[in-house]
Design a protein around this motif. Structure first.
Motif, PDB file in Angstrom:
ATOM      1  N   VAL A 133      -6.848  86.459  -4.247  1.00  0.00           N
ATOM      2  CA  VAL A 133      -6.323  87.658  -4.901  1.00  0.00           C
ATOM      3  C   VAL A 133      -5.043  88.169  -4.248  1.00  0.00           C
ATOM      4  O   VAL A 133      -4.393  89.045  -4.793  1.00  0.00           O
ATOM      5  CB  VAL A 133      -7.371  88.800  -4.950  1.00  0.00           C
ATOM      6  N   LEU A 183      -9.139  93.053  -2.764  1.00  0.00           N
ATOM      7  CA  LEU A 183      -9.434  93.213  -4.188  1.00  0.00           C
ATOM      8  C   LEU A 183      -9.452  94.710  -4.547  1.00  0.00           C
ATOM      9  O   LEU A 183      -8.813  95.147  -5.510  1.00  0.00           O
ATOM     10  CB  LEU A 183     -10.802  92.571  -4.449  1.00  0.00           C
ATOM     11  N   THR A 217      -5.977  96.179  -4.599  1.00  0.00           N
ATOM     12  CA  THR A 217      -5.217  95.903  -5.828  1.00  0.00           C
ATOM     13  C   THR A 217      -5.630  96.864  -6.939  1.00  0.00           C
ATOM     14  O   THR A 217      -4.788  97.347  -7.699  1.00  0.00           O
ATOM     15  CB  THR A 217      -5.464  94.445  -6.272  1.00  0.00           C
ATOM     16  N   PHE A 218      -6.927  97.155  -7.027  1.00  0.00           N
ATOM     17  CA  PHE A 218      -7.386  98.052  -8.085  1.00  0.00           C
ATOM     18  C   PHE A 218      -7.009  99.505  -7.792  1.00  0.00           C
ATOM     19  O   PHE A 218      -6.744 100.265  -8.719  1.00  0.00           O
ATOM     20  CB  PHE A 218      -8.897  97.904  -8.276  1.00  0.00           C
ATOM     21  N   TYR A 273     -11.625  99.137 -10.403  1.00  0.00           N
ATOM     22  CA  TYR A 273     -12.100  99.667  -9.112  1.00  0.00           C
ATOM     23  C   TYR A 273     -13.555 100.116  -9.237  1.00  0.00           C
ATOM     24  O   TYR A 273     -14.404  99.778  -8.405  1.00  0.00           O
ATOM     25  CB  TYR A 273     -11.211 100.833  -8.636  1.00  0.00           C
ATOM     26  N   ALA A 295      -7.635  91.043 -10.536  1.00  0.00           N
ATOM     27  CA  ALA A 295      -6.836  91.354  -9.337  1.00  0.00           C
ATOM     28  C   ALA A 295      -5.672  90.371  -9.199  1.00  0.00           C
ATOM     29  O   ALA A 295      -4.531  90.763  -8.918  1.00  0.00           O
ATOM     30  CB  ALA A 295      -7.721  91.312  -8.094  1.00  0.00           C
ATOM     31  N   LYS A 323      -1.601  91.272  -9.316  1.00  0.00           N
ATOM     32  CA  LYS A 323      -0.651  90.871  -8.266  1.00  0.00           C
ATOM     33  C   LYS A 323       0.476  90.028  -8.868  1.00  0.00           C
ATOM     34  O   LYS A 323       1.647  90.223  -8.559  1.00  0.00           O
ATOM     35  CB  LYS A 323      -1.365  90.112  -7.145  1.00  0.00           C
TER      36      LYS A 323
END
Ligand code: GLY
Length: 335
Positions: free
Chosen positions: A124, A174, A177-178, A186, A205, A209
């Motif tokens: 990720v 991860l 990213t959320f 998330y 994720a 990115k």
């Protein structure tokens, strides 16, 4: 062809078709996953007629992420006659993809490379986006180049072989990213304790990115949001590497990122960028997932190290702060 290419093969048999034409494929794998993943992948590539020229197994750790080991990979390429049309295939976690990518980008002024991330963190984050490099002493990623891999192959089922610690490391990235860009994911990630939706979460994720890197491959602006928690995290990792208390040593990157995100949330509240309660919410969510939340060092102890961060400029560090889950803001702060 897009700049950032993610490929989710259903099996190893699908990989050869996604690789570019080249004079030879040179596979460099973390020796811990060589027999489990690299060797079966090589078999499948050979079966499909791809020109695999060799397998180099390397030992991977932050301590071994050095110029010396980049040179070892390049010497191996020279010994095998790899030319400028060769392709280096990295199989391993983020240290492997960083190191092998850097070896590729500087070998004969640059050859193609592709990544097969075998850890959640690399699937990720580290294996996507073309950041390659090595450490200089305890300074992480002080040397490096940004150049995109031809393809990043993502196979979420590899996560089944990860230790709990390695899995949690990736889960921290991860969640990061959320927090940056997908509030709904998330919530799913926090509730998905039995990891039934892991494949979907990895795909979401990795795609977030990839989109950010596409928009700003050289990290001139937007891409900096991916550093949420990282200014703190790199300082925590530095302190950990020099710690004399045994329980302060061996803080991993993912653990440091989790702690760093809580520190960023607290800072966001103090600066009135976020509503009160954000840091407490993240703390309780992270704890429920088994992630650490308290840095052994406070802001004051980390400040001098953050000042030397490679991203600091004129004594200022660009902190990524959290307005709300799914929305971050960048703020340059003098240290
Ligand atoms: N790991 C942060 C980035 O790739 O930009």
């Amino acid at each position: 062809m897009a700049l950032v290419n993610l490929n989710f093969p259903a099996s190893y048999d699908d990989m050869a078709a996604a690789l570019p034409g080249c004079s030879g494929i040179y596979v460099v794998a973390d020796r811990n996953v060589s027999s489990l993943y690299a060797q079966p992948i090589i078999k499948a590539l050979e079966h499909a007629g791809a020109p695999v020229k060799g397998l180099m197994e390397i030992r991977c750790s932050e301590r071994l992420k050095t110029y010396k080991n980049v040179e070892k990979i390049q010497s191996w390429l020279i010994a095998r006659g790899a030319d400028r049309n060769a392709l280096l295939l990295a199989v391993g976690g983020g240290i492997t993809t960083d190191l092998v990518g850097f070896a590729a980008c500087t070998y004969k002024r640059g050859i193609k490379y592709a990544n097969v991330p075998t850890t959640l963190l690399a699937m990720v984050d580290a294996g996507i986006g073309g950041k390659t490099g090595c450490n200089i002493g305890s300074y992480k990623n002080m040397a490096g180049i940004i150049k995109q891999p031809h393809t990043t192959f993502i196979m979420p089922w590899f996560c089944r072989s990860l230790s709990r610690k390695l899995f949690c490391d990736g889960y921290a990235e991860l969640l990061k990213t959320f927090i940056i860009g997908d509030a709904e994911a998330y919530d799913i990630a926090v509730k998905d304790k039995d990891h039934k939706r892991l494949d979907e979460l990895i795909s979401r994720a990795a795609s977030i990115k990839a989109k950010i890197v596409e928009a700003d491959p050289d990290e001139a602006g937007l891409r900096k949001v991916l550093n949420l928690g990282h200014s703190f995290a790199h300082a925590i990792e530095f302190k950990s590497a020099h710690a004399w208390l045994p329980w302060h040593r061996h803080i991993s990157h993912g653990q440091a990122v989790a702690m760093g995100m809580i520190m960023a949330a607290r800072m966001s509240e103090e600066l009135k960028l976020a509503q009160a309660g954000l840091a407490d919410r993240l703390t309780s969510d992270f704890r429920s997932l088994g992630l650490p939340t308290e840095s052994p060092w406070d802001f004051e102890a980390l400040r001098p190290i953050m000042r030397t961060d490679k991203k600091s400029k004129d004594g200022k560090v660009s902190f990524i702060l959290i307005a709300s889950i799914g929305k971050v803001v960048m703020k340059d702060i003098g240290l």
